[in-house]
Scaffold this motif. Sequence first.
Motif, PDB file in Angstrom:
ATOM      1  N   SER A   1      34.456 -56.248 -15.823  1.00 25.89           N
ATOM      2  CA  SER A   1      35.968 -55.493 -15.432  1.00 25.89           C
ATOM      3  C   SER A   1      35.470 -54.405 -14.967  1.00 25.89           C
ATOM      4  O   SER A   1      36.072 -53.818 -14.102  1.00 25.89           O
ATOM      5  CB  SER A   1      36.682 -55.508 -17.021  1.00 25.89           C
ATOM      6  OG  SER A   1      36.492 -54.031 -17.134  1.00 25.89           O
ATOM      7  N   GLY A   2      34.274 -53.772 -15.540  1.00 29.21           N
ATOM      8  CA  GLY A   2      33.699 -52.634 -14.727  1.00 29.21           C
ATOM      9  C   GLY A   2      33.789 -52.673 -13.389  1.00 29.21           C
ATOM     10  O   GLY A   2      33.897 -51.719 -12.596  1.00 29.21           O
ATOM     11  N   LYS A   3      32.706 -53.711 -12.980  1.00 30.23           N
ATOM     12  CA  LYS A   3      32.426 -53.822 -11.315  1.00 30.23           C
ATOM     13  C   LYS A   3      33.786 -53.913 -10.714  1.00 30.23           C
ATOM     14  O   LYS A   3      33.806 -53.756  -9.577  1.00 30.23           O
ATOM     15  CB  LYS A   3      31.392 -55.087 -11.473  1.00 30.23           C
ATOM     16  CG  LYS A   3      30.238 -54.494 -12.015  1.00 30.23           C
ATOM     17  CD  LYS A   3      29.122 -55.778 -11.391  1.00 30.23           C
ATOM     18  CE  LYS A   3      27.560 -55.024 -11.701  1.00 30.23           C
ATOM     19  NZ  LYS A   3      26.772 -56.150 -11.121  1.00 30.23           N
ATOM     20  N   LEU A   4      34.585 -54.748 -11.321  1.00 25.52           N
ATOM     21  CA  LEU A   4      36.093 -55.241 -10.653  1.00 25.52           C
ATOM     22  C   LEU A   4      36.796 -54.052 -10.402  1.00 25.52           C
ATOM     23  O   LEU A   4      37.361 -53.784  -9.364  1.00 25.52           O
ATOM     24  CB  LEU A   4      36.934 -56.194 -11.460  1.00 25.52           C
ATOM     25  CG  LEU A   4      36.685 -57.482 -11.112  1.00 25.52           C
ATOM     26  CD1 LEU A   4      37.594 -58.366 -11.825  1.00 25.52           C
ATOM     27  CD2 LEU A   4      36.944 -57.781  -9.719  1.00 25.52           C
ATOM     28  N   MET A   5      36.924 -52.932 -11.499  1.00 28.70           N
ATOM     29  CA  MET A   5      37.271 -51.923 -11.198  1.00 28.70           C
ATOM     30  C   MET A   5      36.828 -51.030 -10.181  1.00 28.70           C
ATOM     31  O   MET A   5      37.505 -50.282  -9.375  1.00 28.70           O
ATOM     32  CB  MET A   5      37.305 -50.928 -12.360  1.00 28.70           C
ATOM     33  CG  MET A   5      38.919 -51.337 -13.205  1.00 28.70           C
ATOM     34  SD  MET A   5      38.772 -51.265 -14.821  1.00 28.70           S
ATOM     35  CE  MET A   5      38.403 -49.671 -15.372  1.00 28.70           C
ATOM     36  N   GLN A   6      35.225 -50.963 -10.112  1.00 30.63           N
ATOM     37  CA  GLN A   6      34.681 -50.098  -8.922  1.00 30.63           C
ATOM     38  C   GLN A   6      35.194 -50.827  -7.704  1.00 30.63           C
ATOM     39  O   GLN A   6      35.259 -50.043  -6.679  1.00 30.63           O
ATOM     40  CB  GLN A   6      33.287 -50.295  -9.393  1.00 30.63           C
ATOM     41  CG  GLN A   6      32.351 -48.978  -9.020  1.00 30.63           C
ATOM     42  CD  GLN A   6      30.935 -49.168  -9.414  1.00 30.63           C
ATOM     43  OE1 GLN A   6      30.576 -50.009 -10.136  1.00 30.63           O
ATOM     44  NE2 GLN A   6      30.034 -48.618  -8.650  1.00 30.63           N
TER      45      GLN A   6
END
Lengths: 462, 230
Positions: free
Chosen positions: A285-290
């Motif tokens: 989710s962190g990477k997706l948000m980035q």
Amino acid sequence: MRIRTKLMGLMAGVLFGACAFCGVFAVNQYMNASVRKLADIEQGKLELAERAFSQVGTREDFDKMGEEARDAYLRYQFERCYDKGYALLKGEKCIKNMTDYDIRAPHALGDEYAVQKLGESYLLIMKKELPFLEDYWVMSVQDITSTWEEGKEQAGKYGEVFLLVFACSVAAAAAVLRHMLKALEELRAQAERIKDGDFDKKVVLTSKDELKELSDSLNLMSDQLQEQIEDLQFLLGAMAHEMKTPLTSIMGYADSLLHVRLSEKQREQSLEVIRRCAGRLDQMSGKLMQLAGLYENEEIERQTLDLARVVQWVYEENREICREKGIDFQVSTEGPGGKMEVQGDKMLLASLFNNLVSNSIKALEDSGKIQVILMPEQSAVCVRDNGCGIPEEDIPHVTKAFYMVDKSRSRRQQGAGLGLALAQRIVLAHGAHMKIESRVGAGTAVTVFFLRLPERSGDFTA
Amino acid sequence: MRDKILVIEDDMDISNLICMNLEAAGYETKPVYDGNQAVEQIEKGEDYDLALLDLMLPGRDGFSLIEPLAGHGIPVICLTAKGDVVSKVQGLKMGAEDYMVKPFEILELLVRMEKVLARTGKGGKVLCFRELQVDMKSRRVYEGGKEIVLKPMEFRLLVVFLQNRNVMLPRNRLLDLVWGEEFLGESRTVDVHVAKLRKKLKACEAIVTVPRGGYLFEDDETTGRGKGRR
């Protein structure tokens, strides 16, 4: 109102006006000309008769006569010299009438001629003063009904021709209009299709005008929209799939903890798995948000950075992991040394090289080699490993989010499948480009080429 | 003898999860992690009673394994993240017995496995626990060599317990499984029958009442708590 109706109405109106004006003008001209011709002939006749009439006596002769005798004499001579259709007037009074009509108010007639309608027939009326006798007039009344009728017939014929021409031009205009508006209608239908998400059909216009250009743009738009939507669908599908695996584990182990009698060791293991899978979801989710942030926000912070320092930072970050895994991790500079300065966001660039290095770590089983090579001459940085490599057919796809070359490997390594997609976005946001070279079994080299900064005299260091 | 299950699943965590639960419930499991290993197992002629097959496998596509498995007389239950109808139909058409979409509930998996085992005649003929022996074919129950007479519902309840050892069974699920989903009885019915089983059979002391509203058949041998084989 629709454009077609509007244009048709306008065109028909203009055509009708033009044709009607021309027609009325032409018929009028024709009638005038034929009446004038008749009048000229009549004028000639009158003059001829007048010459004969002037022979009957001189002015002195008439002056000598008494008024009664003069009128009687003139009446007699008039009858001899003139044919039917003429009348002799004395002032307002008619003294000899050889016409078939009564003559009233002859003074109303001007100098020239007039056409009078009497019942069904048309009359050409003229009058001329006798040159040798004052206030004596000869009036000519001729029936010109046939000529008049002829004119009317001509007008009728013209009317037919007018209607035919009008109908033809309206039909032709309508055909041209329909053709043009059909293209417009097709464009509208295409826009409608795009709205409904149907991208397969394209508009094909044969004309080479602005509409064609518009249709080309529309087709291009449709293609690009389709591509983007497909990318997004792929991303969503892949994301849902990637989420399912850790979710299945979390739900399954939690379910087991709740409902199944497990040994203490199994319970601990279950909790560990839940913890690890949740971590994986969090990382994803962190990477997706980035990634989403980079998609949304093309603008990045730009400051002048020394790439060597960024790479050094990444090296420090990963040195421990590499040492644990027995990987030989080195940073080196190729070619003549010198500062490598780029405009960019420090955090994003660090994340870019971190992703590349951690990909290399994943590609290496044990005891491999990772080299980060700074190339100031080309303003590029290369991350090279001698790991398992990527099959040639997969190379164009590896930058797609969630694309995994080897599913089992990726899962075992707990990768989210977003590293290279993210790297690609960061590279693009910096106006740089990325080159991936790889051979199965031999290793992979990813080189990022940055925009060269113009030489600066000032001392800028991040 | 315990039923032997071939677990074909590439994700370590999920494979461990399935094996852990199946073994606790009284099955014997053999995990394999890719299609080629699975083919090896089939060709070795190992006798499996059932295969749980993940359709997305590295090496070989899961669909291509259904036929060889079914050909060797091993019924297949597909497990997959693909929930679409096309995949389901394809899997079932190719010879799979059942289909489960991830994420799944353990109890549901166990129930479906029992159904498939019963339907294909692969299930254990005799269920054993300590002195207790249940002959599934003749529907007779022996304890310590002596036959114990059970009423039909008591027999079915006992079988459900023995097939789902160490798994917490809520009362309403027991009602569904034993009396059927149409049964409109109260959960008290379950309590009454459990009490009768405990009275009639010594082995049924292993049925524990779980405070949150269910029963659990404890078998230390399968969880690795006792001095059993694990």
